[in-house]
Design a protein around this motif. Sequence first.
Motif, PDB file in Angstrom:
ATOM      1  N   SER A   1      -0.307   7.196  25.920  1.00  0.00           N
ATOM      2  CA  SER A   1      -0.313   7.825  24.603  1.00  0.00           C
ATOM      3  C   SER A   1       0.717   7.170  23.690  1.00  0.00           C
ATOM      4  CB  SER A   1      -0.016   9.323  24.733  1.00  0.00           C
ATOM      5  OG  SER A   1      -0.953   9.953  25.582  1.00  0.00           O
ATOM      6  N   ASP A   2       1.872   6.880  24.220  1.00  0.00           N
ATOM      7  CA  ASP A   2       2.920   6.253  23.415  1.00  0.00           C
ATOM      8  C   ASP A   2       2.484   4.880  22.938  1.00  0.00           C
ATOM      9  OD1 ASP A   2       5.446   5.879  22.258  1.00  0.00           O
ATOM     10  OD2 ASP A   2       6.168   4.832  24.037  1.00  0.00           O
ATOM     11  N   TYR A   3       1.837   4.129  23.814  1.00  0.00           N
ATOM     12  CA  TYR A   3       1.400   2.789  23.413  1.00  0.00           C
ATOM     13  C   TYR A   3       0.299   2.857  22.357  1.00  0.00           C
ATOM     14  CZ  TYR A   3      -0.743  -1.805  23.539  1.00  0.00           C
ATOM     15  OH  TYR A   3      -1.268  -3.012  23.168  1.00  0.00           O
ATOM     16  N   ARG A   4      -0.726   3.682  22.596  1.00  0.00           N
ATOM     17  CA  ARG A   4      -1.859   3.736  21.677  1.00  0.00           C
ATOM     18  C   ARG A   4      -1.465   4.288  20.304  1.00  0.00           C
ATOM     19  NH1 ARG A   4      -5.438   0.172  23.466  1.00  0.00           N
ATOM     20  NH2 ARG A   4      -6.322   0.684  25.511  1.00  0.00           N
ATOM     21  N   LEU A   5      -0.637   5.304  20.289  1.00  0.00           N
ATOM     22  CA  LEU A   5      -0.344   5.986  19.030  1.00  0.00           C
ATOM     23  C   LEU A   5       0.906   5.469  18.331  1.00  0.00           C
ATOM     24  CD1 LEU A   5      -1.097   9.654  20.132  1.00  0.00           C
ATOM     25  CD2 LEU A   5      -2.626   8.063  18.987  1.00  0.00           C
ATOM     26  N   ASN A   6       1.798   4.837  19.072  1.00  0.00           N
ATOM     27  CA  ASN A   6       3.083   4.451  18.474  1.00  0.00           C
ATOM     28  C   ASN A   6       3.353   2.953  18.562  1.00  0.00           C
ATOM     29  OD1 ASN A   6       3.869   7.161  17.799  1.00  0.00           O
ATOM     30  ND2 ASN A   6       4.309   7.505  19.962  1.00  0.00           N
ATOM     31  N   ARG A   7       3.385   2.424  19.761  1.00  0.00           N
ATOM     32  CA  ARG A   7       3.878   1.067  19.947  1.00  0.00           C
ATOM     33  C   ARG A   7       2.968  -0.001  19.345  1.00  0.00           C
ATOM     34  NH1 ARG A   7       4.750   0.667  26.175  1.00  0.00           N
ATOM     35  NH2 ARG A   7       4.759  -1.552  25.613  1.00  0.00           N
ATOM     36  N   GLN A   8       1.646   0.143  19.525  1.00  0.00           N
ATOM     37  CA  GLN A   8       0.764  -0.945  19.097  1.00  0.00           C
ATOM     38  C   GLN A   8       0.646  -1.054  17.576  1.00  0.00           C
ATOM     39  OE1 GLN A   8      -3.253  -0.579  20.488  1.00  0.00           O
ATOM     40  NE2 GLN A   8      -3.566   1.449  19.613  1.00  0.00           N
ATOM     41  N   ILE A   9       1.002  -0.007  16.844  1.00  0.00           N
ATOM     42  CA  ILE A   9       0.982  -0.079  15.377  1.00  0.00           C
ATOM     43  C   ILE A   9       2.367   0.224  14.802  1.00  0.00           C
ATOM     44  CG2 ILE A   9      -1.471   0.487  15.190  1.00  0.00           C
ATOM     45  CD1 ILE A   9      -0.642   3.360  14.508  1.00  0.00           C
ATOM     46  N   GLN A  10       3.387  -0.054  15.583  1.00  0.00           N
ATOM     47  CA  GLN A  10       4.747   0.281  15.159  1.00  0.00           C
ATOM     48  C   GLN A  10       5.158  -0.496  13.914  1.00  0.00           C
ATOM     49  OE1 GLN A  10       7.648  -0.401  18.218  1.00  0.00           O
ATOM     50  NE2 GLN A  10       9.352   0.348  17.013  1.00  0.00           N
ATOM     51  N   ASP A  11       4.935  -1.817  13.911  1.00  0.00           N
ATOM     52  CA  ASP A  11       5.359  -2.632  12.770  1.00  0.00           C
ATOM     53  C   ASP A  11       4.572  -2.283  11.515  1.00  0.00           C
ATOM     54  OD1 ASP A  11       7.130  -3.892  14.443  1.00  0.00           O
ATOM     55  OD2 ASP A  11       5.774  -5.550  14.905  1.00  0.00           O
ATOM     56  N   GLN A  12       3.260  -2.093  11.652  1.00  0.00           N
ATOM     57  CA  GLN A  12       2.439  -1.755  10.491  1.00  0.00           C
ATOM     58  C   GLN A  12       2.835  -0.407   9.897  1.00  0.00           C
ATOM     59  OE1 GLN A  12       1.501  -2.860  13.477  1.00  0.00           O
ATOM     60  NE2 GLN A  12      -0.517  -3.839  13.455  1.00  0.00           N
ATOM     61  N   SER A  13       3.040   0.586  10.767  1.00  0.00           N
ATOM     62  CA  SER A  13       3.416   1.917  10.277  1.00  0.00           C
ATOM     63  C   SER A  13       4.788   1.881   9.612  1.00  0.00           C
ATOM     64  CB  SER A  13       3.414   2.919  11.436  1.00  0.00           C
ATOM     65  OG  SER A  13       2.137   2.999  12.043  1.00  0.00           O
ATOM     66  N   LYS A  14       5.706   1.128  10.198  1.00  0.00           N
ATOM     67  CA  LYS A  14       7.052   1.047   9.634  1.00  0.00           C
ATOM     68  C   LYS A  14       7.018   0.431   8.249  1.00  0.00           C
ATOM     69  CE  LYS A  14      11.634  -0.883  10.554  1.00  0.00           C
ATOM     70  NZ  LYS A  14      12.460  -1.702  11.484  1.00  0.00           N
ATOM     71  N   ALA A  15       6.253  -0.655   8.070  1.00  0.00           N
ATOM     72  CA  ALA A  15       6.159  -1.298   6.756  1.00  0.00           C
ATOM     73  C   ALA A  15       5.509  -0.369   5.743  1.00  0.00           C
ATOM     74  CB  ALA A  15       5.358  -2.597   6.887  1.00  0.00           C
ATOM     75  N   PHE A  16       4.451   0.354   6.143  1.00  0.00           N
ATOM     76  CA  PHE A  16       3.764   1.270   5.234  1.00  0.00           C
ATOM     77  C   PHE A  16       4.706   2.385   4.778  1.00  0.00           C
ATOM     78  CE2 PHE A  16       1.074   4.905   4.240  1.00  0.00           C
ATOM     79  CZ  PHE A  16       0.121   4.335   3.412  1.00  0.00           C
TER      80      PHE A  16
ATOM     81  N   PHE B   1       0.833  -1.206   0.000  1.00  0.00           N
ATOM     82  CA  PHE B   1       0.000   0.000   0.000  1.00  0.00           C
ATOM     83  C   PHE B   1       0.870   1.259   0.000  1.00  0.00           C
ATOM     84  CE2 PHE B   1      -3.296  -2.717   2.319  1.00  0.00           C
ATOM     85  CZ  PHE B   1      -3.884  -3.085   1.124  1.00  0.00           C
ATOM     86  N   GLY B   2       1.963   1.227   0.744  1.00  0.00           N
ATOM     87  CA  GLY B   2       2.877   2.361   0.730  1.00  0.00           C
ATOM     88  C   GLY B   2       3.480   2.581  -0.651  1.00  0.00           C
ATOM     89  N   LYS B   3       3.814   1.482  -1.340  1.00  0.00           N
ATOM     90  CA  LYS B   3       4.368   1.614  -2.682  1.00  0.00           C
ATOM     91  C   LYS B   3       3.332   2.176  -3.651  1.00  0.00           C
ATOM     92  CE  LYS B   3       7.711  -2.150  -2.128  1.00  0.00           C
ATOM     93  NZ  LYS B   3       8.120  -3.508  -2.582  1.00  0.00           N
ATOM     94  N   MET B   4       2.082   1.783  -3.484  1.00  0.00           N
ATOM     95  CA  MET B   4       1.037   2.286  -4.361  1.00  0.00           C
ATOM     96  C   MET B   4       0.856   3.796  -4.179  1.00  0.00           C
ATOM     97  SD  MET B   4      -0.172  -0.206  -6.204  1.00  0.00           S
ATOM     98  CE  MET B   4      -1.820   0.232  -6.712  1.00  0.00           C
ATOM     99  N   LEU B   5       0.865   4.278  -2.940  1.00  0.00           N
ATOM    100  CA  LEU B   5       0.746   5.722  -2.725  1.00  0.00           C
ATOM    101  C   LEU B   5       1.983   6.451  -3.256  1.00  0.00           C
ATOM    102  CD1 LEU B   5      -0.852   6.056   0.830  1.00  0.00           C
ATOM    103  CD2 LEU B   5      -1.941   6.364  -1.384  1.00  0.00           C
TER     104      LEU B   5
END
Length: 1093
Positions: A1075-1090, A974-978
């Motif tokens: 805040s760090d967990y909800r916004l960063n840690r729990q979606i860290q791998d997904q955001s990094k791949a995107f 999805f990141g590549k498509m954008l």
Amino acid sequence: MFPTRPGVDKKAALLAQAKAERLARSSQKKVEQQSALQENSALRIQKAWRRTRTQRSTKVKQRADWDDMASQLPSTPALGLVRNLQLSYLLLKFYNPDVCPMDGKRLTTLCKLLLSKTVIVADDSSAASQTGGNSSGMSSSTGQSSPSTDSGTVSSPNGDKKPMTQVPFQMILLHARYADLAATTIRRLLQLCIKTATGYQVNANANPSNDSTPTKSKAVVNQVAPPKSSTFSAPEQELYLSGPELRFVMAFVDVNTYRLPENVSPTIRTQLSERGKALVLKILDSGKFYKDVRVGVLRRVEVLIQMQERTKKSSHESVENSKQKSLSLWITAIWRCCLLLQAVDKDVTEKPQSRPAGKQHKDDLINLYSDESTAVGIACHILTVPLFTNCLDDLCLQLAWQSHVLKETLDAILDLRHQQFILSSISLNDTLSLLGNIAQLCKVNKARNTEAVNRGLMNQQVDVAVVLLTHCQKYVSSTQTTEFRQYHPIFSWTNVSQKNQQLSTLQAKFLIQQLEYFWSREFALAIFSALLNLSIPVASASTVDSQSPTQPNMRHNSSNASDPQGALLAIEVQQACLFYMILMKSFDTQKTKILVNLMYLPTFLTRLWRFMTTLGPKGGMYIYLEAAAGSGRKGLDQEPLIAILQIFCECCARFFITLDDDDMYEQQKTWELSELVFMSGFLNQFCFSILSQQQDVKVEADPKETAGATSGTANPQTPLQTPLPPIFYHARQVLMQLYERDCRRAFCPPNHWLLMHPTKSVFQSPLQLLSSLSLSNSNRSSNSSSTKSSSTTSKSGKLFSFSFSKAPPQYATPKEFIAKVWQKDRTALQILETMPHVIPFSARLEIFRDFIKEEKMQRGQSLALVRPDLHQSTMVKVRRGYVLEDGYQNLGQLSANGWKNTIRVKFVNESGLDEAGIDQGGPFKEFMESFLESGFSPNLNLFTTSTASMNMLYPSPTSHFTHPSTGLELFRLFGKMLGKAMYEGLLIEVKFANFFLSKILGRTVFLDEMRSYDEQVFQNLMFVKKYEGNVEDLGLTFSLDEEVFGTHRTIELMAGGKDVEVTKDNRINYIFKVSDYRLNRQIQDQSKAFIEG
């Protein structure tokens, strides 16, 4: 074959015979020499053996004589002063407890004897004659004892009776014949007693074969049960804890011991006092007392700390309590001795005129002006013992306070005469222990001192901590390198070997607890008390506008050079800020705690900012802008007050993370919005000025590098770049936080952030830009946006904004800036990379498109000659009902160069036939929209929608449960498509949540972006933050409970978080971690791949 030659053969035989005889004589000579050598060696051995046997027999006889003399003592000693001196002198002749353990018992008996009262006759000459002493008698092993009596009178030769007097042993110092010998003997006895008192108990039950000590000795020794072995190995020996030796040391290093009652003649009193003080000074000036004592203190403090820790862990009363008490008493006794010597040193220092003028003794010079003073000795050898002050009881701490130990130590370290010696004498761990003990003394003495005294001591402690930690910097590092390879439990890594002085885990734990006082709230309030009590009003916009930029700003310049108190306050605040900078650099693991304690001091950040605006002759942060521009004192490194700005920026960078919109916009608790406008303008100009200084470095661009820069990278880098100062990164972090908040909810006027004029082509230097940095109170026109107009209005109804009456801050026109970017201008490239917001969006968009255009041109012209396949288009067949699956199958493994090629799409209908037509861009765009629509659908659980931001998208935290194998690859696709859409200039309608957009831009998101994640979670966190009751009643812990597909699980926000309660003191940390967990840690791998895609 050859004829015989009789003459030749005979000559050869004679030569051979001569050679054999010569070798025989040589061998015989060697044998004789070896025999002589052996004989001489045997004679020397015999001589040495006879001498040793004689010495041994002499010592055996001396021990026998000593025991015989001691055995004749009655229950009440009455030998007389000279006889006691004889016993002392004789003991020093043969004392060797390693050979004869009974010598330790003899020393104990002698100390008990010398500590008791001695009976002599009133007439000195009679006493001397009765003791039968003479100078020759002191050098021989005397076996005859003089007559003694325990009565109150003694008979003279003519039958008359004379009265007897009880006097202490130190009265021998007044003896006309033996005074010098007595002083030497007492000093040597003190050395023996110190060595004994700081060592181990000696087993006196073992009787070696060479010891003919009579068994009739009746001396009683107050010792604990002897150990099994007489060796000095620590595991098998018991520490010496109490006994006459320790009492002897305490008595004879005390000058009060040499003071007689008032009823004694003043001449005698003065004479004994002076001789006693001279004796103590010799002990002090030898420089060995504190070194010898340190060895014993180290052992006992370590044992005591271990015992105390074991006692805390045991549920019942420990059997070691009695030994702990004995150890504490020993430490108390040694500490009293140290303070007694300090009192003598102070007395001599305060009265130097008591010595003859022009004939000052060498010992006095050492004591007064060198590194052997008691304050230096205590600092180098006693306070460098880890956790020493933790083992002092209330009495010892009271004595230390009365003796001004803390003050004397701080003065010694800050004294340049002693500082170099101290720093070169102590190791890395010693420096750390010294700092910890100073912190502990400061903490316990604070309640005893007055406010004025505490303030002076606080300033001195800050200076001392800066000196010691700066000294440590060259030996430590937070990361492991080839130079810093030795592990350190506190500093992480060091280049100093810790083989002999490695801190244990227990010592490191308690040492950190000692040092925590330096970054505690209590200490911070004390050192910043002057700043926190200073009243500085908000700068008036009208007063600033009324002055010319070239004239000094006269608004409340509390630190102006013409105001001595203001200048002193500026120096004090600067030193405190420098202290905290060094603390954070030295103790990297404690940096967060230090910043949190600082930024939540009452009104600290508010007053620190307003105080900075008053610094310098012109105020208005001009000194920092001048330093950033490279004028004035020639740069930031030479600006003495730069530490204040750095501490402010580091605190603000973390403070803005937990600052919610209500506090910033509505309540305006910390700063008014007008102040934030001025702050953002200053930081914007400050960072720009630093970047502008980088253009002085000439960097020649390599053509190959230029070609590489145009191959698809949006931010080309120059080959060589000097590192930017650390203050730039801290200031930029705060600047970007303010910019992001302004973008989300505006509080600054239009074009506030731009440093490039859209039309004018005037280029201003940083110094010229300073003149335009001023405040304006002109009202905004009614045509302005109502949102910005309302947000920029301060509580007082005035505005902080940049005045554009003169030329606004600008770099160049967009065309000039773009040209400089392509010329690899250093400043332009760094601004584009680190401060893109100062460039108009249209210019940035043009630069981006030019990069892509140039990259495509390069691929079409040069690279096609080498790699023709790079220009081949990629054909993708996609079934109408399986757009996501076919797209992943065909494009999932496509290379980066493949994505830059033309991608053509051929749709397949439901009948399996290719649809007619040629892809000229339309089918590909249709495919991309369908692909992203399917992927962004919440039903697929790759993305989910926020509850309070109009269904905006962000990665699903549970996507790894529903897509365990392909989830991250899909995010990357999805990141590549954008990216492909941006590369081709296609418009894609997709709405991401604000916090996810910030993550895509490389920003770290926290509390202020929580609204775009979940409004309810945000409101709950705000309730905890502003709760006025007992936070513990809420029953919160540092953990979160959530249910995933019917399965309940607990997430700990920190190690052991489910057992850590949320309190008033740590609730900010709780909000930060949630805040760090909800916004960063729990979606860290997904955001990094995107983002990677």
